[in-house]
Design a protein around this motif. Structure first.
Motif, PDB file in Angstrom:
ATOM      1  N   GLY A  77      82.115 114.880 -10.122  1.00 43.71           N
ATOM      2  CA  GLY A  77      82.530 113.575 -10.635  1.00 43.71           C
ATOM      3  C   GLY A  77      83.283 112.825  -9.560  1.00 43.71           C
ATOM      4  O   GLY A  77      82.785 112.616  -8.462  1.00 43.71           O
ATOM      5  N   GLU A  78      84.528 112.461  -9.854  1.00 37.74           N
ATOM      6  CA  GLU A  78      85.382 111.763  -8.888  1.00 37.74           C
ATOM      7  C   GLU A  78      86.259 112.738  -8.101  1.00 37.74           C
ATOM      8  O   GLU A  78      87.162 112.322  -7.385  1.00 37.74           O
ATOM      9  CB  GLU A  78      86.269 110.742  -9.607  1.00 37.74           C
ATOM     10  CG  GLU A  78      85.488 109.598 -10.216  1.00 37.74           C
ATOM     11  CD  GLU A  78      84.783 108.750  -9.151  1.00 37.74           C
ATOM     12  OE1 GLU A  78      85.414 108.411  -8.132  1.00 37.74           O
ATOM     13  OE2 GLU A  78      83.604 108.437  -9.360  1.00 37.74           O
ATOM     14  N   ALA A  79      86.009 114.024  -8.247  1.00 36.93           N
ATOM     15  CA  ALA A  79      86.832 115.053  -7.591  1.00 36.93           C
ATOM     16  C   ALA A  79      85.936 115.963  -6.754  1.00 36.93           C
ATOM     17  O   ALA A  79      84.716 115.787  -6.706  1.00 36.93           O
ATOM     18  CB  ALA A  79      87.597 115.852  -8.646  1.00 36.93           C
ATOM     19  N   TYR A  80      86.563 116.926  -6.107  1.00 35.62           N
ATOM     20  CA  TYR A  80      85.850 117.859  -5.230  1.00 35.62           C
ATOM     21  C   TYR A  80      86.296 119.278  -5.518  1.00 35.62           C
ATOM     22  O   TYR A  80      87.445 119.520  -5.886  1.00 35.62           O
ATOM     23  CB  TYR A  80      86.121 117.530  -3.757  1.00 35.62           C
ATOM     24  CG  TYR A  80      85.509 116.227  -3.332  1.00 35.62           C
ATOM     25  CD1 TYR A  80      84.280 116.198  -2.686  1.00 35.62           C
ATOM     26  CD2 TYR A  80      86.147 115.025  -3.610  1.00 35.62           C
ATOM     27  CE1 TYR A  80      83.706 114.996  -2.309  1.00 35.62           C
ATOM     28  CE2 TYR A  80      85.570 113.812  -3.241  1.00 35.62           C
ATOM     29  CZ  TYR A  80      84.354 113.814  -2.591  1.00 35.62           C
ATOM     30  OH  TYR A  80      83.782 112.628  -2.234  1.00 35.62           O
ATOM     31  N   LYS A  81      85.365 120.216  -5.325  1.00 36.76           N
ATOM     32  CA  LYS A  81      85.690 121.637  -5.424  1.00 36.76           C
ATOM     33  C   LYS A  81      85.026 122.341  -4.251  1.00 36.76           C
ATOM     34  O   LYS A  81      84.180 121.768  -3.560  1.00 36.76           O
ATOM     35  CB  LYS A  81      85.255 122.218  -6.762  1.00 36.76           C
ATOM     36  CG  LYS A  81      83.789 122.053  -7.063  1.00 36.76           C
ATOM     37  CD  LYS A  81      83.487 122.516  -8.479  1.00 36.76           C
ATOM     38  CE  LYS A  81      82.014 122.294  -8.784  1.00 36.76           C
ATOM     39  NZ  LYS A  81      81.684 122.692 -10.136  1.00 36.76           N
ATOM     40  N   LEU A  82      85.427 123.568  -4.028  1.00 32.04           N
ATOM     41  CA  LEU A  82      84.886 124.323  -2.900  1.00 32.04           C
ATOM     42  C   LEU A  82      83.393 124.546  -3.060  1.00 32.04           C
ATOM     43  O   LEU A  82      82.919 124.843  -4.157  1.00 32.04           O
ATOM     44  CB  LEU A  82      85.583 125.682  -2.776  1.00 32.04           C
ATOM     45  CG  LEU A  82      87.064 125.657  -2.441  1.00 32.04           C
ATOM     46  CD1 LEU A  82      87.588 127.089  -2.359  1.00 32.04           C
ATOM     47  CD2 LEU A  82      87.323 124.928  -1.145  1.00 32.04           C
ATOM     48  N   GLY A  83      82.704 124.451  -1.943  1.00 30.27           N
ATOM     49  CA  GLY A  83      81.294 124.805  -1.898  1.00 30.27           C
ATOM     50  C   GLY A  83      81.190 126.296  -1.589  1.00 30.27           C
ATOM     51  O   GLY A  83      82.142 127.062  -1.768  1.00 30.27           O
ATOM     52  N   ALA A  84      80.045 126.685  -1.090  1.00 33.71           N
ATOM     53  CA  ALA A  84      79.828 128.094  -0.717  1.00 33.71           C
ATOM     54  C   ALA A  84      80.827 128.506   0.347  1.00 33.71           C
ATOM     55  O   ALA A  84      81.127 127.752   1.268  1.00 33.71           O
ATOM     56  CB  ALA A  84      78.405 128.262  -0.207  1.00 33.71           C
ATOM     57  N   HIS A  85      81.392 129.699   0.187  1.00 28.97           N
ATOM     58  CA  HIS A  85      82.308 130.240   1.196  1.00 28.97           C
ATOM     59  C   HIS A  85      82.268 131.757   1.099  1.00 28.97           C
ATOM     60  O   HIS A  85      81.831 132.312   0.107  1.00 28.97           O
ATOM     61  CB  HIS A  85      83.736 129.704   1.020  1.00 28.97           C
ATOM     62  CG  HIS A  85      84.309 129.936  -0.334  1.00 28.97           C
ATOM     63  ND1 HIS A  85      84.010 129.141  -1.414  1.00 28.97           N
ATOM     64  CD2 HIS A  85      85.140 130.894  -0.813  1.00 28.97           C
ATOM     65  CE1 HIS A  85      84.633 129.585  -2.470  1.00 28.97           C
ATOM     66  NE2 HIS A  85      85.336 130.645  -2.139  1.00 28.97           N
TER      67      HIS A  85
END
Length: 91
Positions: A77-85
């Motif tokens: 949405g209007e936020a971000y979270k970690l991708g693959a790591h």
């Protein structure tokens, strides 16, 4: 380590995250702020990250865009979270 604040190196494939040293100091700061909020599975907004890092919101947006383009972060949405790591936290 790049320290120009620019996004990921051009031509870098999204599936190939490469070394964290390829991130600019600004990208690394923003990434760490997102990771801090994501510990509680909470997506990070631009304003939260700007407040945590004391970076201008425009700089945060540019860093988030580069990190998302490089596959390190995922837009939620209007936020971000970690991708693959490939790392985890032990408590």
């Amino acid at each position: 380590m790049r320290d120009d604040g620019a996004g990921p190196a051009e031509g870098r494939a999204e599936e190939s995250l490469g070394d964290a040293q390829e991130m600019s100091s600004r990208e690394l700061t923003v990434y760490e702020a997102v990771a801090t909020l994501n510990v509680d599975e909470r997506p990070a907004t631009v304003s939260e990250i700007a407040g945590m890092t004391e970076l201008p919101e425009d700089d945060v947006r540019r860093a988030l865009g580069g990190l998302a383009d490089g596959g390190r972060l995922v837009r939620d949405g209007e936020a971000y979270k970690l991708g693959a790591h490939d790392w985890g936290l032990d408590y």
